[in-house]
Enzyme design. Structure first.
Site, PDB file in Angstrom:
ATOM      1  N   TYR A 194       6.492  -9.875   6.612  1.00  0.00           N
ATOM      2  CA  TYR A 194       6.421  -8.610   6.702  1.00  0.00           C
ATOM      3  C   TYR A 194       7.191  -8.167   8.038  1.00  0.00           C
ATOM      4  O   TYR A 194       7.303  -9.242   9.056  1.00  0.00           O
ATOM      5  CB  TYR A 194       4.812  -8.113   6.785  1.00  0.00           C
ATOM      6  CG  TYR A 194       4.287  -7.841   5.537  1.00  0.00           C
ATOM      7  CD1 TYR A 194       4.407  -6.630   4.722  1.00  0.00           C
ATOM      8  CD2 TYR A 194       3.676  -8.992   4.921  1.00  0.00           C
ATOM      9  CE1 TYR A 194       3.653  -6.696   3.548  1.00  0.00           C
ATOM     10  CE2 TYR A 194       3.084  -9.029   3.705  1.00  0.00           C
ATOM     11  CZ  TYR A 194       3.093  -7.705   3.067  1.00  0.00           C
ATOM     12  OH  TYR A 194       2.349  -7.487   1.967  1.00  0.00           O
TER      13      TYR A 194
ATOM     14  N   ASP B 156       0.861  -1.103   0.033  1.00  0.00           N
ATOM     15  CA  ASP B 156       0.115   0.015   0.011  1.00  0.00           C
ATOM     16  C   ASP B 156       0.926   1.091   0.119  1.00  0.00           C
ATOM     17  O   ASP B 156       2.076   1.097   0.226  1.00  0.00           O
ATOM     18  CB  ASP B 156      -1.036   0.039   1.211  1.00  0.00           C
ATOM     19  CG  ASP B 156      -1.944  -1.252   1.020  1.00  0.00           C
ATOM     20  OD1 ASP B 156      -2.318  -1.504   0.099  1.00  0.00           O
ATOM     21  OD2 ASP B 156      -2.040  -1.408   2.478  1.00  0.00           O
TER      22      ASP B 156
END
Length: 282
Positions: free
Chosen positions: A109, A51
């Protein structure tokens, strides 16, 4: 031939990974640079979209090209045309059967969080920030509720396009590193009389899962921080998970400290498993 690239980027200035009409995405800049170097149109497919504001340490992409060039040529040539906050780290020819997304067995992540009474300055955009001290044991206990295969609808953004909310979270580790003496002195000098003493430190949350829903990591972070600050007990995480409703969870946390560490592939593909920049994270 098919070529795989490892790409690192600072996502602060960009509107995420996926190409948009604005042209201000990582994919847009990468494909433009590849096109200029190859003198032809190049289309890439990535391992995992990020994002706006999210960083990538080892995004893996692949593309097809009739050109037969050495790996170092793809790296140096493409980087010549990229902005300074996006860089190809490596290039490698791969079999036609390789697909950056479909061949990934997991994705990783990291979220880096600064705990300090003073907001980040030099690190602005590269770390998340909390003002209040966090309880590591409470967050560890809450994280255990998320491990394994679950319906993660409570942590899914409304615009998520994934076909199923059922994902498997293999690992969620939480570690803390104390900041230096200078940071501790700055923290102490910024406290008001009567404020509780607070140590300045970095929290590092690492996630590894089969795949992730849109905003899933940031929504989990919002819940972990709420628990770490004592707003909820660790058992609340199970209630949020069972509710299967976004309304049950905490607000989505900032993208600033979120890093896509990269995909996990079978070693038989012979691709690098970790970015050198991994060791630079706090």
């Amino acid at each position: 031939m098919r070529v795989a690239l490892g790409v690192a980027y600072n996502g602060q200035r960009y509107s995420g990974w996926q190409s948009q009409l604005s042209g201000n995405t990582i994919q847009d800049h990468l494909e433009a640079a590849l096109g200029r170097f190859a003198a032809q149109e190049v289309h890439t497919l990535c391992a995992g979209r990020t994002d706006a504001g999210v960083h990538g340490l080892m995004q893996v992409v692949h593309f097809d090209t009739p050109l037969d060039r050495a790996p170092f040529s793809w790296v140096r040539g493409t980087n010549t045309f990229l902005p300074p906050d996006i860089a190809v780290q490596w290039a490698q020819p791969v079999p036609d059967a390789f697909h950056s997304r479909a061949c990934a067995t997991a994705r990783r992540y990291a979220y880096v969080l600064l705990q300090s009474p003073v907001r980040p300055s030099v690190e602005a955009g590269r770390v998340g920030w909390v003002f209040h001290a966090l309880d590591g044991d409470a967050m560890q206990a809450a994280a255990r509720h998320l491990l394994g295969e679950h319906d993660f609808s409570s942590f899914r953004a409304s615009g998520c396009q994934a076909k199923s909310p059922v994902k498997t979270l293999h690992r969620l580790s939480i570690t803390r590193r104390m900041a230096g003496d200078g940071a501790q002195m700055a923290a102490a000098s910024s406290m008001r009389p009567g404020d509780a003493a607070m140590e300045c430190c970095y929290w590092r949350f690492e996630f590894e899962g089969s795949a992730f829903l849109h905003h899933m990591v940031r929504n989990i972070m919002g819940c972990l921080i709420a628990i770490g600050q004592g707003t909820y007990a660790p058992q609340w995480m199970q209630q949020v998970l069972d509710a299967r409703s976004r309304d049950a969870a905490a607000p989505t946390f900032s993208p600033d400290g979120l890093y896509f560490l990269g995909p996990v592939y079978d070693p038989s593909w012979g691709l690098p498993s970790r970015s050198p920049a991994y060791d630079w994270l706090p």
